[in-house]
Design an enzyme around this catalytic site. Structure first.
Site, short mmCIF file in Angstrom:
data_model
loop_
_atom_site.label_atom_id
_atom_site.label_comp_id
_atom_site.label_asym_id
_atom_site.label_seq_id
_atom_site.Cartn_x
_atom_site.Cartn_y
_atom_site.Cartn_z
N HIS A 169 13.13 6.40 0.86
CA HIS A 169 11.93 6.53 1.69
C HIS A 169 12.07 7.44 2.91
CE1 HIS A 169 9.74 3.78 -0.77
NE2 HIS A 169 8.75 3.67 0.08
N LYS A 173 9.36 -8.36 -5.22
CA LYS A 173 9.15 -8.03 -3.80
C LYS A 173 9.01 -9.31 -2.98
CE LYS A 173 7.22 -5.52 -0.20
NZ LYS A 173 6.32 -4.57 0.34
N HIS A 188 1.91 9.38 -1.15
CA HIS A 188 3.08 8.56 -0.83
C HIS A 188 3.94 8.27 -2.07
CE1 HIS A 188 5.47 5.57 1.26
NE2 HIS A 188 5.28 4.76 0.22
N GLU A 190 6.86 3.24 -6.53
CA GLU A 190 7.44 2.02 -5.95
C GLU A 190 8.01 1.12 -7.05
OE1 GLU A 190 7.83 2.01 -2.82
OE2 GLU A 190 6.13 2.95 -1.80
N ARG A 223 -6.01 -11.64 18.82
CA ARG A 223 -4.56 -11.94 18.63
C ARG A 223 -4.25 -12.48 17.24
NH1 ARG A 223 -5.21 -14.33 23.81
NH2 ARG A 223 -4.63 -12.86 25.44
N HIS A 250 9.07 9.93 3.17
CA HIS A 250 8.12 10.00 4.29
C HIS A 250 8.09 11.40 4.87
CE1 HIS A 250 8.01 5.38 5.19
NE2 HIS A 250 7.17 5.73 4.25
N ARG A 269 15.67 -6.71 3.34
CA ARG A 269 14.39 -6.02 3.09
C ARG A 269 14.51 -4.51 3.25
NH1 ARG A 269 8.26 -7.80 4.95
NH2 ARG A 269 7.24 -6.08 3.87
N GLU A 295 12.67 -7.72 8.00
CA GLU A 295 13.56 -6.58 7.73
C GLU A 295 14.76 -6.52 8.67
OE1 GLU A 295 11.57 -2.86 6.54
OE2 GLU A 295 13.26 -1.80 7.44
N LYS A 336 3.64 -6.14 5.81
CA LYS A 336 3.83 -4.98 6.69
C LYS A 336 2.47 -4.29 6.83
CE LYS A 336 8.57 -3.32 6.21
NZ LYS A 336 9.40 -2.20 5.73
N ASN A 370 13.60 0.37 1.43
CA ASN A 370 13.41 1.72 1.96
C ASN A 370 14.14 2.78 1.13
OD1 ASN A 370 11.90 0.72 4.09
ND2 ASN A 370 13.71 0.36 5.36
P1 NAD Z 1 -4.62 4.90 -0.97
O1 NAD Z 1 -4.97 3.64 -0.32
O2 NAD Z 1 -4.91 6.16 -0.25
O3 NAD Z 1 -5.33 4.93 -2.41
C1 NAD Z 1 -5.15 6.06 -3.22
C2 NAD Z 1 -6.51 6.64 -3.67
O4 NAD Z 1 -7.06 5.79 -4.68
C3 NAD Z 1 -7.56 6.69 -2.57
O5 NAD Z 1 -8.29 7.89 -2.72
C4 NAD Z 1 -8.45 5.49 -2.86
O6 NAD Z 1 -9.75 5.68 -2.39
C5 NAD Z 1 -8.40 5.44 -4.37
N1 NAD Z 1 -8.63 4.15 -4.99
C6 NAD Z 1 -8.25 2.94 -4.56
N2 NAD Z 1 -8.52 2.01 -5.50
C7 NAD Z 1 -9.09 2.64 -6.53
C8 NAD Z 1 -9.57 2.22 -7.80
N3 NAD Z 1 -9.46 0.95 -8.22
N4 NAD Z 1 -10.12 3.13 -8.63
C9 NAD Z 1 -10.16 4.45 -8.24
N5 NAD Z 1 -9.72 4.91 -7.07
C10 NAD Z 1 -9.18 4.01 -6.22
O7 NAD Z 1 -3.07 4.97 -1.36
P2 NAD Z 1 -2.06 3.94 -2.05
O8 NAD Z 1 -1.22 4.78 -2.93
O9 NAD Z 1 -2.74 2.76 -2.60
O10 NAD Z 1 -1.20 3.44 -0.80
C11 NAD Z 1 -0.41 4.34 -0.04
C12 NAD Z 1 -0.29 3.80 1.36
O11 NAD Z 1 0.37 2.54 1.30
C13 NAD Z 1 0.53 4.70 2.27
O12 NAD Z 1 -0.12 4.79 3.51
C14 NAD Z 1 1.84 3.94 2.42
O13 NAD Z 1 2.47 4.20 3.65
C15 NAD Z 1 1.38 2.51 2.31
N6 NAD Z 1 2.43 1.58 1.88
C16 NAD Z 1 2.56 0.43 2.58
C17 NAD Z 1 3.51 -0.51 2.19
C18 NAD Z 1 3.61 -1.81 2.94
O14 NAD Z 1 4.57 -2.55 2.69
N7 NAD Z 1 2.67 -2.14 3.81
C19 NAD Z 1 4.32 -0.26 1.08
C20 NAD Z 1 4.15 0.92 0.37
C21 NAD Z 1 3.18 1.84 0.79
N1 GLY Z 2 7.52 -1.28 1.33
C1 GLY Z 2 8.70 -1.73 1.97
C2 GLY Z 2 8.58 -3.09 2.55
O1 GLY Z 2 7.59 -3.75 2.41
O2 GLY Z 2 9.49 -3.54 3.18
#
Ligand code: NAD
Ligand code: GLY
Length: 323
Positions: free
Chosen positions: A213, A192, A227, A153, A89, A217, A206, A202, A111, A210
Site C-alpha cells: 500500500h 479481515k 485505488h 484487496e 461526537r 497510495h 492489522r 493497528e 477505518k 498495508n
Molecule cells: P469508489 O467508492 O470511488 O467506487 C468506485 C466507483 O464505482 C465510483 O464511481 C462509484 O460511484 C461506483 N459505484 C459504486 N457502487 C456501484 C455499483 N453497485 N454499481 C455501479 N457503480 C458503482 O471506490 P472503491 O473502489 O469502492 O473504494 C476506494 C476507496 O476506499 C479509496 O478511497 C480507498 O482509500 C478506500 N479504502 C478504505 C479502506 C478502509 O479500510 N476504510 C480500505 C480500502 C480502501
Molecule cells: N484496509 C486496511 C485496514 O483496514 O486496515
C-alpha cells in the site's frame, strides 16, 4: 428494517453514480428519508464533501440517536463513517457497501478518512459501523474496472491467508465471474474481521493489511488509476523489492504476480515519477524522518516491515519499475 434502522431519524449518504442507478430502490425502501448525494470519485474525498455532509445532517435535524446510512463504495463509506464519528461526537452508522472493494475491505473494520493536504486518508478516525449490510446484488451493475479494483484487496488478502490464496489460484480463470465472487467475498470478510478483532487500532497485526500500500497510495496520488488498480501494482512492485531485499520465496512470488496480472488484465500505463516517490515519502504510515516504510511479504501468509532511506527507495523503484 427501515423502522429499526431509523428509529431516531437518519440520513442516507450516497454518491451520484449509485444514486442514479438505485434511485427507484432507495425511494421504495427508504422513501421519506432525507438523502445527501456527493459527486462520485476519489477527487471528492475531501474536507468540502465532509463538511457539506455534516451540514446536511444538521439541517435535517439528526440527533444523538440518529443513524447515518452510507450507501456506496469505499469513498462514500470512508467519508460517511468519518462524518458519523464527528457529528455530536459520534452517532450510529450503517454501512451498505456497493462495490467489491467496499464489501471485502473498506466497510469492515471501522477505518474512516478523507484525503487531506495531498496525503491519502490523512484525516480520519476509527469508527466501527453499527452494521454492515453487504448484498452481492450490487455487483450486477459494477463495471469490470470496479471488479478489478476489488480484486486488488482480495489478492492482498490472499497473500496473507493461504485459504484465500488457494481459492484464488484454483479459480484464476474466472476471477471476474460473479458466481466465484459470491464464494470469495464471505471468506474475505471473515479474514479481515478476524484481523480487526485482534488488533482494531493497528498497533501491530492489522498493519499487515498495508501490504503493497505505500507504493499503491503513491501511484494513486500521482496518476489517474483507481485505488484497487494501484494496490495490484503496489503488490507487484513491492513484491519485487521483497525479492531483492528479503529473498522472497520465488514460487510464491511467481504465483502472486500471476494473480495480480490476471486481475489487472494487462499492465496499465503508469509512470513512476519523482512525484510518485515524494508521495511515498509523505505517506502517513512512515515513522522516521526521511524513510519510507514498506509492508512486505517474504512467503505466503507472512509479513514484515522494511524501512528504506528515501534515496534507497527511489533506487529500488527505478530498478523494479521496469518489470
Ligand atoms: P469508489 O467508492 O470511488 O467506487 C468506485 C466507483 O464505482 C465510483 O464511481 C462509484 O460511484 C461506483 N459505484 C459504486 N457502487 C456501484 C455499483 N453497485 N454499481 C455501479 N457503480 C458503482 O471506490 P472503491 O473502489 O469502492 O473504494 C476506494 C476507496 O476506499 C479509496 O478511497 C480507498 O482509500 C478506500 N479504502 C478504505 C479502506 C478502509 O479500510 N476504510 C480500505 C480500502 C480502501
Ligand atoms: N484496509 C486496511 C485496514 O483496514 O486496515
Amino acid at each position: 428494517m427501515r423502522e429499526d434502522l431509523l428509529r431516531g431519524g437518519g440520513l442516507l449518504f450516497t454518491d451520484s453514480n449509485v444514486f442514479a442507478l438505485y434511485r427507484t430502490q432507495i425511494e421504495k425502501y427508504l422513501g421519506g428519508v432525507p438523502v445527501y448525494v456527493m459527486q462520485a470519485g476519489e477527487a471528492h474525498k475531501n474536507e468540502q464533501t465532509l463538511f457539506a455532509l455534516l451540514r446536511a445532517m444538521s439541517e435535517n435535524g439528526l440527533r444523538r440517536n440518529s443513524t447515518l446510512i452510507a450507501l456506496g463504495g469505499g469513498v462514500v463509506g470512508d467519508i460517511g463513517g468519518l462524518a458519523a464519528s464527528l457529528y455530536m461526537r459520534g452517532i450510529s452508522c450503517v454501512q451498505v457497501p456497493t462495490t467489491l472493494l467496499a464489501q471485502t475491505d473498506s466497510s469492515v473494520g471501522g477505518k474512516t478518512a478523507i484525503d487531506f493536504c495531498g496525503v491519502k486518508n490523512l484525516v480520519g478516525a476509527f469508527k466501527q459501523p453499527e452494521r454492515v449490510l453487504a448484498d452481492p446484488v450490487f455487483f450486477e451493475t459494477l463495471p469490470k474496472r470496479e471488479i478489478r479494483c476489488g480484486l486488488g484487496e482480495i489478492v492482498k488478502h490472499g497473500a496473507l491467508c493461504s485459504a484465500i490464496f488457494e481459492k484464488l489460484w484454483e479459480n484464476r480463470d474466472r476471477l471476474f465471474d460473479l458466481g466465484f465472487l459470491g464464494e470469495i467475498v464471505p471468506m474475505n470478510i471473515a479474514f479481515k474481521a478476524s484481523i480487526v478483532r485482534q488488533d482494531p487500532y493497528e498497533r501491530s497485526l492489522r498493519a499487515s493489511l498495508n501490504l503493497g500500500h505505500t507504493t499503491a497510495h503513491a501511484i494513486e496520488l500521482s496518476s489517474s488509476l483507481s485505488h484497487g488498480e494501484c494496490v495490484l501494482l503496489g503488490l507487484i512492485l513491492e513484491g519485487k523489492i521483497a525479492e531483492r531485499r528479503l529473498g522472497r520465496d520465488g514460487e510464491y512470488g511467481k504465483l502472486l504476480d500471476e494473480l495480480c496480472l490476471r486481475a489487472l488484465g494487462s499492465m496499465p500505463k503508469f509512470e513512476l515519477s519523482e512525484e510518485t516517490a515524494l508521495c511515498a515519502l509523505h505517506d502517513k504510515k512512515n515513522r522516521a524522518e526521511g524513510k519510507v516504510r514498506l509492508t512486505l511479504s517474504r512467503s505466503l501468509g507472512t509479513f514484515e516491515f522494511l524501512e528504506l532511506p528515501f534515496g534507497e527507495y527511489v533506487k529500488e523503484l527505478k530498478e523494479v519499475g521496469s518489470c
